[in-house]
Design a protein around this motif. Sequence first.
Motif, PDB file in Angstrom:
ATOM      1  N   LEU A 158       1.052  -1.302   0.038  1.00  0.00           N
ATOM      2  CA  LEU A 158       0.060  -0.026   0.054  1.00  0.00           C
ATOM      3  C   LEU A 158       0.826   1.135   0.072  1.00  0.00           C
ATOM      4  O   LEU A 158       0.485   2.166  -0.618  1.00  0.00           O
ATOM      5  N   GLU A 166      -5.746   6.265  -7.526  1.00  0.00           N
ATOM      6  CA  GLU A 166      -6.929   6.375  -6.728  1.00  0.00           C
ATOM      7  C   GLU A 166      -7.566   7.925  -6.950  1.00  0.00           C
ATOM      8  O   GLU A 166      -8.769   7.819  -7.091  1.00  0.00           O
ATOM      9  N   LEU A 180     -11.964   1.335  -3.557  1.00  0.00           N
ATOM     10  CA  LEU A 180     -10.930   0.322  -2.661  1.00  0.00           C
ATOM     11  C   LEU A 180     -11.365  -1.027  -3.150  1.00  0.00           C
ATOM     12  O   LEU A 180     -10.352  -1.583  -3.286  1.00  0.00           O
ATOM     13  N   THR A 184      -7.970  -0.198  -5.707  1.00  0.00           N
ATOM     14  CA  THR A 184      -6.852  -0.394  -4.399  1.00  0.00           C
ATOM     15  C   THR A 184      -6.604  -1.952  -4.136  1.00  0.00           C
ATOM     16  O   THR A 184      -5.403  -2.349  -4.432  1.00  0.00           O
TER      17      THR A 184
END
Length: 551
Positions: A158, A166, A180, A184
Amino acid sequence: MAVFFGCFFAFPIWTAVRVAFETPDHQFTLEFIWEVFENQLYREGLLNSFLIAIWTTLGCLLISLPLALLFVRYDYPGKTILNSLVLTPMVLPPFVGAIGIKAILGQQGALNSLLMNLGMMSREHPVDWFAEGQMPGIVIMEVLHLYPILYLNVAATLANLDPAMEEAAASLGCPPWKRLWRVTLPLVMPGIFAGGTIVFIWAFTELGVPLVFDFERVTAVQIFRSLNDLSGNPFPYALVVVMLTFSTLIYLLSKVLFGRATAAGGGRATMARETVRLPLGLGLLCTGFFAGITFLAVIPHLGVALLSFSKDWYGTVLPQEFTLDHYHSALGHELTLSSIANSLKYSGLALVVALVLGISVAYINVRTKIWGRQLLDMMAMLPLAVPGIVVAFGYLAMTRPGQPFDWLIIGEDPLLLLVIAYAVRRLPYVVRSASAGFQQVSPALEEAAQNLGASPERAMWRVTLPLVAPNLVAGGLLAFAFAMLEVSDSMILAQQASYFPITKAIYSLILSLGNGPQLAAALGVWAMIFLTVTIVGASVLLGKRLGALFR
């Protein structure tokens, strides 16, 4: 290097595999392998091992992913301190922590006693929280012990994501939860699979916790119980081959799918991520969540500590009487004294071997262009993927009378065998830490020393090694500490009490009558303190790079 790996990693595994496919007259057969799948007992063991591994991996993911997201993206009170405590669950071998869990969640344990005192449970019919199968207790112990491995990998991935990806999704109107899920998570899958693979294989091959919980119906325990019947019995080796096959396939699958460790937009971020400072209320909520997970993870440690101080802990919330006698007895007991000395000897010698091999492999891989260097690096990392119980059985097979390496057993002393086994199993920590150090030190420094007349060996010894010393110390500390508390090799290769390492001594004390469990808990606390100091030292030296050791 290749000769060492061939003799003490590939050959032991090959020997165990060969026994599983050989008839007594040395003919090839698949009969023993098929028997593993045809025998209901063996099938049940495999199924239970898979279930434990699956539930453990999912449990670790449910804990690790939210913690990693909170740590990387937000600022909240106590963030630095809480992150420094993330490795706390790993300072105690899970099979020792299982003693504490049994004392807390047993039918006459602390939790049931508390509920009885509150009038929420009948004293005549206490709840058996683990039911008959004991599997929930095993999964709980594995999740609480292993989630830091997945957390470290996910947090590192991350942190390296480019926030522009994002932000682009947000500018197109994508809401946070969809971002997300659609942006992500796909980008952090390399980290999830890197950590998740280690967690899965670790839980799939775990031996200590099922032993303590008396859960016999898992493959690792079935293999261990067959130690007394190895002569002329190929089925334990067939079980080893099946376990090795599944573990290898899982490891290779993760490497094929996410071996590059970078997805589109992954790798090093092109712009720094700004953490969001949360309002006080939300910040305290995040702090509470992080601290709550850490507290749950140390409950087994608290249980072990309380048991080590208790005279008799049965049917009460807390021990009624406390004593230090168990600590004095643990350090004065004949079995514990010899086991501590043995572990120090085995682990110290193994550390020397691992450092020599690890530095050599890392230097060849980072500093040279020798053909096959990447293959050498991969071989050095394979012990992470191969279960310890498989390697241990390979050593047993290759040291049988008449085998090429039967000289490794001198009388009944497994010294050479355990030193080599510990070194091979913990070599990846040294290789990864040394590689990180060599990558940070410019080769120009060595070239400058050589231009001034120093030989390549002298430049390496006087220039490079001092600069990478913090990495070597950190990797060496972890290798030494985890070798001190190695379970599979210790349980299988040390058969005589006078040669027991610490973990085998703890298991023997657990099975003893009287104050045996308390002595085991006291010895476990000593081990916990030792490993805590070691991991803290390694984390100070390596910082954020600590997670790379578990990939």
